[in-house]
Design a protein around this motif. Structure first.
Motif, PDB file in Angstrom:
ATOM      1  N   ASN A 158      45.819  43.779  33.915  1.00  0.00           N
ATOM      2  CA  ASN A 158      45.910  44.211  35.303  1.00  0.00           C
ATOM      3  C   ASN A 158      45.390  43.059  36.160  1.00  0.00           C
ATOM      4  O   ASN A 158      44.223  43.025  36.549  1.00  0.00           O
ATOM      5  CB  ASN A 158      45.079  45.472  35.515  1.00  0.00           C
ATOM      6  N   ASN A 159      46.241  42.076  36.410  1.00  0.00           N
ATOM      7  CA  ASN A 159      45.834  40.832  37.053  1.00  0.00           C
ATOM      8  C   ASN A 159      45.454  41.035  38.519  1.00  0.00           C
ATOM      9  O   ASN A 159      46.040  41.856  39.227  1.00  0.00           O
ATOM     10  CB  ASN A 159      46.960  39.795  36.978  1.00  0.00           C
ATOM     11  N   ASN A 160      44.473  40.249  38.966  1.00  0.00           N
ATOM     12  CA  ASN A 160      44.076  40.261  40.376  1.00  0.00           C
ATOM     13  C   ASN A 160      43.534  38.876  40.722  1.00  0.00           C
ATOM     14  O   ASN A 160      42.328  38.684  40.873  1.00  0.00           O
ATOM     15  CB  ASN A 160      43.035  41.346  40.633  1.00  0.00           C
ATOM     16  N   TRP A 161      44.446  37.894  40.823  1.00  0.00           N
ATOM     17  CA  TRP A 161      44.062  36.502  41.056  1.00  0.00           C
ATOM     18  C   TRP A 161      43.952  36.217  42.550  1.00  0.00           C
ATOM     19  O   TRP A 161      44.604  36.875  43.363  1.00  0.00           O
ATOM     20  CB  TRP A 161      45.075  35.541  40.435  1.00  0.00           C
ATOM     21  N   VAL A 162      43.161  35.230  42.897  1.00  0.00           N
ATOM     22  CA  VAL A 162      43.072  34.823  44.307  1.00  0.00           C
ATOM     23  C   VAL A 162      44.347  34.112  44.733  1.00  0.00           C
ATOM     24  O   VAL A 162      44.690  34.075  45.916  1.00  0.00           O
ATOM     25  CB  VAL A 162      41.851  33.910  44.542  1.00  0.00           C
ATOM     26  N   ARG A 163      45.062  33.537  43.776  1.00  0.00           N
ATOM     27  CA  ARG A 163      46.389  32.969  44.013  1.00  0.00           C
ATOM     28  C   ARG A 163      47.140  32.971  42.700  1.00  0.00           C
ATOM     29  O   ARG A 163      46.534  33.059  41.626  1.00  0.00           O
ATOM     30  CB  ARG A 163      46.305  31.557  44.593  1.00  0.00           C
ATOM     31  N   SER A 213      39.496  37.108  41.174  1.00  0.00           N
ATOM     32  CA  SER A 213      38.978  37.589  42.457  1.00  0.00           C
ATOM     33  C   SER A 213      37.685  38.375  42.292  1.00  0.00           C
ATOM     34  O   SER A 213      36.896  38.489  43.234  1.00  0.00           O
ATOM     35  CB  SER A 213      40.031  38.481  43.142  1.00  0.00           C
ATOM     36  N   ASN A 214      37.435  38.903  41.073  1.00  0.00           N
ATOM     37  CA  ASN A 214      36.221  39.675  40.819  1.00  0.00           C
ATOM     38  C   ASN A 214      35.702  39.314  39.437  1.00  0.00           C
ATOM     39  O   ASN A 214      36.127  39.881  38.435  1.00  0.00           O
ATOM     40  CB  ASN A 214      36.511  41.176  40.914  1.00  0.00           C
ATOM     41  N   VAL A 215      34.761  38.382  39.387  1.00  0.00           N
ATOM     42  CA  VAL A 215      34.301  37.867  38.094  1.00  0.00           C
ATOM     43  C   VAL A 215      33.460  38.895  37.341  1.00  0.00           C
ATOM     44  O   VAL A 215      33.195  38.730  36.153  1.00  0.00           O
ATOM     45  CB  VAL A 215      33.486  36.568  38.273  1.00  0.00           C
ATOM     46  N   ASP A 216      33.045  39.968  38.018  1.00  0.00           N
ATOM     47  CA  ASP A 216      32.242  41.003  37.369  1.00  0.00           C
ATOM     48  C   ASP A 216      33.086  42.183  36.894  1.00  0.00           C
ATOM     49  O   ASP A 216      32.543  43.242  36.530  1.00  0.00           O
ATOM     50  CB  ASP A 216      31.160  41.512  38.330  1.00  0.00           C
ATOM     51  N   VAL A 217      34.387  42.021  36.886  1.00  0.00           N
ATOM     52  CA  VAL A 217      35.281  43.103  36.492  1.00  0.00           C
ATOM     53  C   VAL A 217      35.041  43.499  35.032  1.00  0.00           C
ATOM     54  O   VAL A 217      34.676  42.661  34.206  1.00  0.00           O
ATOM     55  CB  VAL A 217      36.760  42.678  36.698  1.00  0.00           C
TER      56      VAL A 217
END
Length: 298
Positions: A72-77, A52-56
């Motif tokens: 610390n996952n944050n996927w769009v799905r 969801s945030n490629v600049d993380v």
């Protein structure tokens, strides 16, 4: 290495660096090479597309628990199918990672040297290994300190078949009137033809081999003519001198080829033979004469 860009040498220059991580606050999780053999966006492309945030940053994405690191996952799905395989590998990679201890800053580390400091020599060795492949050991004599540097470079280019002969120029889309040999016009001009099989070249090699009591000239490849000759029954220095004579001879054959348009074929042949006969002037501490294989002049 003259004329060879790093990106053309098959060496992944960016992969020669990795990020040394203390807290990961200014290191991109996906775009910097900080773990594994490449940046994570290349190693795990399916997961990267779900990010969801490629600049993380590493600090934002990797959590330090009591016993191990976790994502610390944050996927769009939610990952599914083959993407779960990538997630499993990435999770294992993260768990095995260790942050640098102490209060230092994140920094780039040169991976080709154990101390992490960049050195041109290690980069050059890596490029040599990629370009020369399995022939590195047989081409180690490219560095011959008894002849001019320009002839060393010429020998390297010839062994790698990087001379601008007409066949190679034609392959690169350069419009030529003919791709035949400009000296003899008997065949297409390849590196082998220009340096070995052209009538002018064969005559030169025959004279050089007889001059050095090496028998008749019967080589059929560039490697045989300009490569090291472990079977030569002489001293280490004698082998180096004999190699130098062959390199100088090939250089003068090529120089003669480039001068084709300036004089007649007969004059070129005579000039090449005279130049080779006086090649000792390019190696000041040697006197070239027939005496077994080589006689040294001090």
């Amino acid at each position: 290495m003259e004329g060879i860009a790093i990106e053309q040498s098959q060496v992944e220059f960016r992969n020669c660096f990795r990020r040394s991580i203390h807290d990961g606050g200014n290191t991109s999780f996906w775009h910097d090479h900080w773990i594994g053999v490449d940046k994570l966006s290349s190693l795990f492309p399916r997961l990267y597309r779900l990010e969801s945030n490629v600049d993380v940053t590493v600090k934002e994405r990797v959590l330090s628990g009591s016993n191990e690191l976790t994502l610390n996952n944050n996927w769009v799905r939610s990952p599914a199918g083959r993407v779960t395989d990538e997630l499993y590998v990435l999770t294992g990679l993260i768990k095995s990672f260790g942050f640098e201890q102490g209060g230092g800053q994140n920094r780039w580390v040169w991976t080709l040297d154990s101390d992490g400091l960049f050195r041109v020599n290690s980069l050059a060795s890596s490029i040599d290994a990629q370009l020369l492949g399995s022939n590195v050991s047989s081409l180690c004599t490219i560095r011959n300190n008894i002849i001019p540097k320009k002839i060393e470079i010429f020998a390297w280019r010839t062994l790698k078949k990087r001379l601008p002969v007409r066949i190679e120029l034609d392959k690169r889309g350069i419009d030529l009137d003919s791709v035949r040999c400009p000296v003899c016009d008997d065949d297409l001009e390849s590196v082998e033809h220009s340096i070995i099989f052209c009538k002018n070249a064969l005559d030169i090699w025959d004279r050089v081999y007889k001059w050095w009591n090496m028998g008749s000239f019967s080589s059929f490849s560039i490697q045989e003519v300009l490569g090291d000759d472990p079977a030569s029954n002489t001293s280490k220095f004698g082998k180096k001198v004999w190699l130098a004579v062959r390199w100088i001879s090939a250089y003068l054959i090529w120089k003669n080829r480039n001068n084709k348009g300036r004089s007649s074929g007969y004059q070129q042949d005579r000039r090449s033979r005279n130049s080779i006969g006086s090649c000792g002037s390019q190696v000041p501490h040697l006197a070239f004469r027939v005496d077994g294989i080589v006689s040294l002049g001090r």
